[in-house]
Write a protein that holds these residues in place. Structure first.
Motif, PDB file in Angstrom:
ATOM      1  N   ALA A 270       0.884  -1.076  -0.177  1.00  0.00           N
ATOM      2  CA  ALA A 270      -0.015   0.059  -0.074  1.00  0.00           C
ATOM      3  C   ALA A 270       0.832   1.082   0.008  1.00  0.00           C
ATOM      4  CB  ALA A 270      -0.655  -0.111   1.125  1.00  0.00           C
ATOM      5  N   ASN A 271       2.027   1.174   0.437  1.00  0.00           N
ATOM      6  CA  ASN A 271       2.859   2.223   0.613  1.00  0.00           C
ATOM      7  C   ASN A 271       3.730   2.678  -0.649  1.00  0.00           C
ATOM      8  OD1 ASN A 271       2.963   3.081   3.301  1.00  0.00           O
ATOM      9  ND2 ASN A 271       4.696   1.565   3.870  1.00  0.00           N
ATOM     10  N   LEU A 272       3.401   1.834  -1.713  1.00  0.00           N
ATOM     11  CA  LEU A 272       3.827   2.059  -2.899  1.00  0.00           C
ATOM     12  C   LEU A 272       3.078   3.163  -3.534  1.00  0.00           C
ATOM     13  CD1 LEU A 272       4.464  -1.401  -4.258  1.00  0.00           C
ATOM     14  CD2 LEU A 272       6.186   0.188  -3.353  1.00  0.00           C
ATOM     15  N   LEU A 273       1.764   3.269  -3.088  1.00  0.00           N
ATOM     16  CA  LEU A 273       0.813   4.200  -3.657  1.00  0.00           C
ATOM     17  C   LEU A 273       0.496   5.492  -2.754  1.00  0.00           C
ATOM     18  CD1 LEU A 273      -1.915   1.809  -5.201  1.00  0.00           C
ATOM     19  CD2 LEU A 273       0.105   2.988  -6.446  1.00  0.00           C
ATOM     20  N   SER A 274       0.767   5.220  -1.638  1.00  0.00           N
ATOM     21  CA  SER A 274       0.404   6.445  -0.577  1.00  0.00           C
ATOM     22  C   SER A 274       1.733   7.460  -0.389  1.00  0.00           C
ATOM     23  CB  SER A 274       0.015   5.651   0.793  1.00  0.00           C
ATOM     24  OG  SER A 274      -0.391   6.598   1.671  1.00  0.00           O
ATOM     25  N   HIS A 275       2.054   8.199  -1.129  1.00  0.00           N
ATOM     26  CA  HIS A 275       3.087   9.188  -0.926  1.00  0.00           C
ATOM     27  C   HIS A 275       2.377  10.275   0.119  1.00  0.00           C
ATOM     28  CE1 HIS A 275       4.916   7.765  -5.001  1.00  0.00           C
ATOM     29  NE2 HIS A 275       4.914   6.837  -4.087  1.00  0.00           N
ATOM     30  N   ASP A 276       1.410  10.651   0.290  1.00  0.00           N
ATOM     31  CA  ASP A 276       0.985  11.688   1.180  1.00  0.00           C
ATOM     32  C   ASP A 276      -0.150  10.825   2.196  1.00  0.00           C
ATOM     33  OD1 ASP A 276      -0.235  13.771   2.462  1.00  0.00           O
ATOM     34  OD2 ASP A 276      -0.062  15.336   0.485  1.00  0.00           O
ATOM     35  N   GLU A 278      -1.805  11.834   4.641  1.00  0.00           N
ATOM     36  CA  GLU A 278      -2.952  12.766   5.171  1.00  0.00           C
ATOM     37  C   GLU A 278      -4.087  12.809   3.905  1.00  0.00           C
ATOM     38  OE1 GLU A 278      -3.607  14.210   7.777  1.00  0.00           O
ATOM     39  OE2 GLU A 278      -1.697  13.944   8.832  1.00  0.00           O
ATOM     40  N   LYS A 279      -3.785  12.889   2.751  1.00  0.00           N
ATOM     41  CA  LYS A 279      -4.577  12.757   1.495  1.00  0.00           C
ATOM     42  C   LYS A 279      -5.076  11.539   1.156  1.00  0.00           C
ATOM     43  CE  LYS A 279      -2.966  16.992  -0.709  1.00  0.00           C
ATOM     44  NZ  LYS A 279      -2.596  17.890  -1.785  1.00  0.00           N
ATOM     45  N   ASN A 280      -4.019  10.599   1.258  1.00  0.00           N
ATOM     46  CA  ASN A 280      -4.029   9.303   0.849  1.00  0.00           C
ATOM     47  C   ASN A 280      -4.009   8.164   2.033  1.00  0.00           C
ATOM     48  OD1 ASN A 280      -1.963  10.499  -1.633  1.00  0.00           O
ATOM     49  ND2 ASN A 280      -4.251  10.169  -2.016  1.00  0.00           N
ATOM     50  N   PRO A 281      -4.699   8.147   2.808  1.00  0.00           N
ATOM     51  CA  PRO A 281      -4.652   7.488   4.154  1.00  0.00           C
ATOM     52  C   PRO A 281      -4.587   5.901   3.746  1.00  0.00           C
ATOM     53  CG  PRO A 281      -6.702   8.454   4.239  1.00  0.00           C
ATOM     54  CD  PRO A 281      -5.974   8.954   3.130  1.00  0.00           C
ATOM     55  N   LEU A 282      -4.103   5.103   4.532  1.00  0.00           N
ATOM     56  CA  LEU A 282      -4.371   3.535   4.657  1.00  0.00           C
ATOM     57  C   LEU A 282      -5.760   3.476   5.427  1.00  0.00           C
ATOM     58  CD1 LEU A 282      -2.821   0.683   4.291  1.00  0.00           C
ATOM     59  CD2 LEU A 282      -2.299   0.883   6.647  1.00  0.00           C
ATOM     60  N   THR A 283      -6.492   2.681   4.557  1.00  0.00           N
ATOM     61  CA  THR A 283      -7.787   2.502   5.554  1.00  0.00           C
ATOM     62  C   THR A 283      -7.988   1.010   5.708  1.00  0.00           C
ATOM     63  OG1 THR A 283      -9.164   2.302   3.415  1.00  0.00           O
ATOM     64  CG2 THR A 283      -9.024   4.477   4.366  1.00  0.00           C
ATOM     65  N   LEU A 284      -8.564   0.613   6.613  1.00  0.00           N
ATOM     66  CA  LEU A 284      -8.836  -0.843   7.417  1.00  0.00           C
ATOM     67  C   LEU A 284     -10.307  -0.919   7.758  1.00  0.00           C
ATOM     68  CD1 LEU A 284      -5.806  -1.022   9.992  1.00  0.00           C
ATOM     69  CD2 LEU A 284      -5.739  -1.412   7.363  1.00  0.00           C
ATOM     70  N   VAL A 295      -6.030   1.630  -0.236  1.00  0.00           N
ATOM     71  CA  VAL A 295      -5.477   3.157  -0.419  1.00  0.00           C
ATOM     72  C   VAL A 295      -5.732   3.456  -1.950  1.00  0.00           C
ATOM     73  CG1 VAL A 295      -3.217   2.348  -1.245  1.00  0.00           C
ATOM     74  CG2 VAL A 295      -3.408   4.291  -0.197  1.00  0.00           C
ATOM     75  N   VAL A 296      -5.959   4.613  -1.641  1.00  0.00           N
ATOM     76  CA  VAL A 296      -6.431   5.286  -3.102  1.00  0.00           C
ATOM     77  C   VAL A 296      -5.556   6.712  -3.273  1.00  0.00           C
ATOM     78  CG1 VAL A 296      -8.160   6.160  -4.547  1.00  0.00           C
ATOM     79  CG2 VAL A 296      -8.969   4.328  -3.311  1.00  0.00           C
ATOM     80  N   SER A 297      -4.979   6.853  -4.620  1.00  0.00           N
ATOM     81  CA  SER A 297      -4.292   8.052  -4.716  1.00  0.00           C
ATOM     82  C   SER A 297      -4.191   8.300  -6.314  1.00  0.00           C
ATOM     83  CB  SER A 297      -2.873   7.770  -4.429  1.00  0.00           C
ATOM     84  OG  SER A 297      -2.128   6.909  -5.108  1.00  0.00           O
ATOM     85  N   ALA A 298      -3.460   9.416  -6.459  1.00  0.00           N
ATOM     86  CA  ALA A 298      -3.602   9.691  -7.915  1.00  0.00           C
ATOM     87  C   ALA A 298      -2.826   8.845  -8.748  1.00  0.00           C
ATOM     88  CB  ALA A 298      -2.949  11.150  -7.985  1.00  0.00           C
ATOM     89  N   ILE A 299      -1.990   8.009  -8.075  1.00  0.00           N
ATOM     90  CA  ILE A 299      -0.998   7.142  -8.768  1.00  0.00           C
ATOM     91  C   ILE A 299      -2.022   5.788  -9.350  1.00  0.00           C
ATOM     92  CG2 ILE A 299       0.800   5.460  -8.714  1.00  0.00           C
ATOM     93  CD1 ILE A 299       1.965   7.572  -6.854  1.00  0.00           C
ATOM     94  N   GLY A 300      -3.019   5.322  -8.218  1.00  0.00           N
ATOM     95  CA  GLY A 300      -3.672   4.398  -8.560  1.00  0.00           C
ATOM     96  C   GLY A 300      -4.330   3.881  -6.964  1.00  0.00           C
TER      97      GLY A 300
END
Length: 366
Positions: A270-276, A278-284, A295-300
């Motif tokens: 999940a860390n591969l996509l979560s560079h921020d 606060e904006k892209n938290p890890l959700t459980l 995890v959802v981010s601009a990358i994927g």
């Protein structure tokens, strides 16, 4: 002064003493090593006045003496010399000659009398702990030290002795790390704050095992660690540490048992996509037998599920993924247990005996 060393032994001592040399300073003398061969032993000392390191190095003393020499230049030269005997001797005024094989360096030296030696520490009382235990305990709490904070206390580690119990703790405003250790003897109660930098440097120098000991001496202003042929002394941080016990709670509504390595591997992906965070938290999303990691981010995006054993309610909660990876990487158990109440309350990772306790604050999900 005239000294002869084996390169490997001299280099090992340099690497240890360099822990006490500041990277930036306005005082040139603090950028130096003191090489002291005024007695029958050779000591190399680095001291930035907050952290001082002294190590004994094996070598031959043909003529006694002491010099203060620029630590970086000296270290760089010794590393590049051939693997042969190294001779160091005064050559002319304010110069020292360094010889090995066919290489010869003449290096400027400073007035050794200006160098600040380590402070004298009262050794009436000592605390004894194994090198292995101290090294591992430091590693298991030091990642929670604040990197750079206006509150100096957050850049330190609580070192609290109560009888035969040692508690070390660190916090950065988002998490707390606590380790409880049983000592082999009872000691007078102590509660001090040690700079995190000092303990991190100690953990790099200590190489011994369970049977090897560290002697610790504490005064009102300093703490001294003695082990093998080394002394490390540091100023304590002034002030009262936070009341950690009031920050902790034993109440929980949800308990989750999960395989540590499976959980860690999923979060690292999940860390591969979560560079921020606060904006892209890890959700459980925790259900009866499954934890869904997302995890959802601009990358994927990533969705992954891990099997769990759960007691209590379902919960949807978000975190900075680094909080979990820092803890899971330093633990060695096959399984870890998470304790939670609701999506706004802290998550605890701890064992039954509470030899370790980690508190992680969640991120508020929108």
């Amino acid at each position: 002064m005239k000294l002869v060393f084996e390169k490997s032994k001299l280099l090992q001592a340099i690497n240890i003493a360099s822990k006490g040399v500041p990277s930036k300073t306005t005082l040139e003398i603090q950028e130096c090593f003191l090489i002291d061969a005024t007695t029958d032993i050779i000591k190399i000392i680095g001291n930035d006045l907050d952290l001082g390191v002294e190590t004994i190095v094996e070598g031959s003393i043909n003529e006694r003496g002491a010099i203060a020499i620029d630590a970086k230049s000296f270290s760089d030269i010794i590393r590049k010399l051939p693997d042969e005997e190294i001779e160091i001797e005064n050559s002319e005024e304010n110069k020292v000659l360094i010889k090995s094989g066919k290489a010869k360096f003449n290096l400027s030296i400073k007035n050794e009398e200006e160098f600040s030696r380590l402070p004298d520490i009262d050794k009436t009382e000592k605390i004894v702990i194994s090198q292995y235990t101290l090294r591992e305990t430091i590693k298991q709490v030091s990642f929670s030290i604040a990197d750079n904070d206006a509150n100096k206390i957050m850049m330190g580690i609580l070192f609290e002795v109560n009888g035969n119990k040692l508690r070390m703790a660190a916090l950065d405003g988002h998490r707390i790390a606590i380790r409880n250790v049983e000592l082999s003897s009872n000691y007078e109660n102590k509660k001090i704050i040690i700079p995190g930098r000092t303990l991190n440097e100690i953990s790099k120098v200590i190489t011994g095992g369970i049977e090897d000991e560290v002697n610790i001496y504490i005064t009102s202003k300093h703490i001294l660690f003695e082990f093998d042929q080394n002394k490390i002394v540091t100023r304590l941080i002034d002030g009262e540490y936070f009341d950690i016990d009031r920050m902790l709670s034993k109440d929980y509504d949800i308990r989750v048992n999960i395989n540590r390595l499976e959980f860690l591997s999923a979060i690292e992906r999940a860390n591969l996509l979560s560079h921020d965070s606060e904006k892209n938290p890890l959700t459980l999303l925790i259900n009866d037998n499954t934890m869904e990691i997302k995890v959802v981010s601009a990358i994927g995006s990533l969705n992954e599920s891990v099997d769990i054993k759960k007691d209590g309610n379902d919960i949807f909660i978000g975190f900075n993924p680094k909080y979990f990876t820092d803890v899971l990487r330093i633990l060695d158990s096959d399984e870890v247990t998470l304790y939670m109440t609701n999506q706004k309350a802290p998550c605890y990772i701890k064992d039954k005996e509470e030899t370790y306790v980690y508190l992680l604050l969640p991120l508020i999900l929108g």
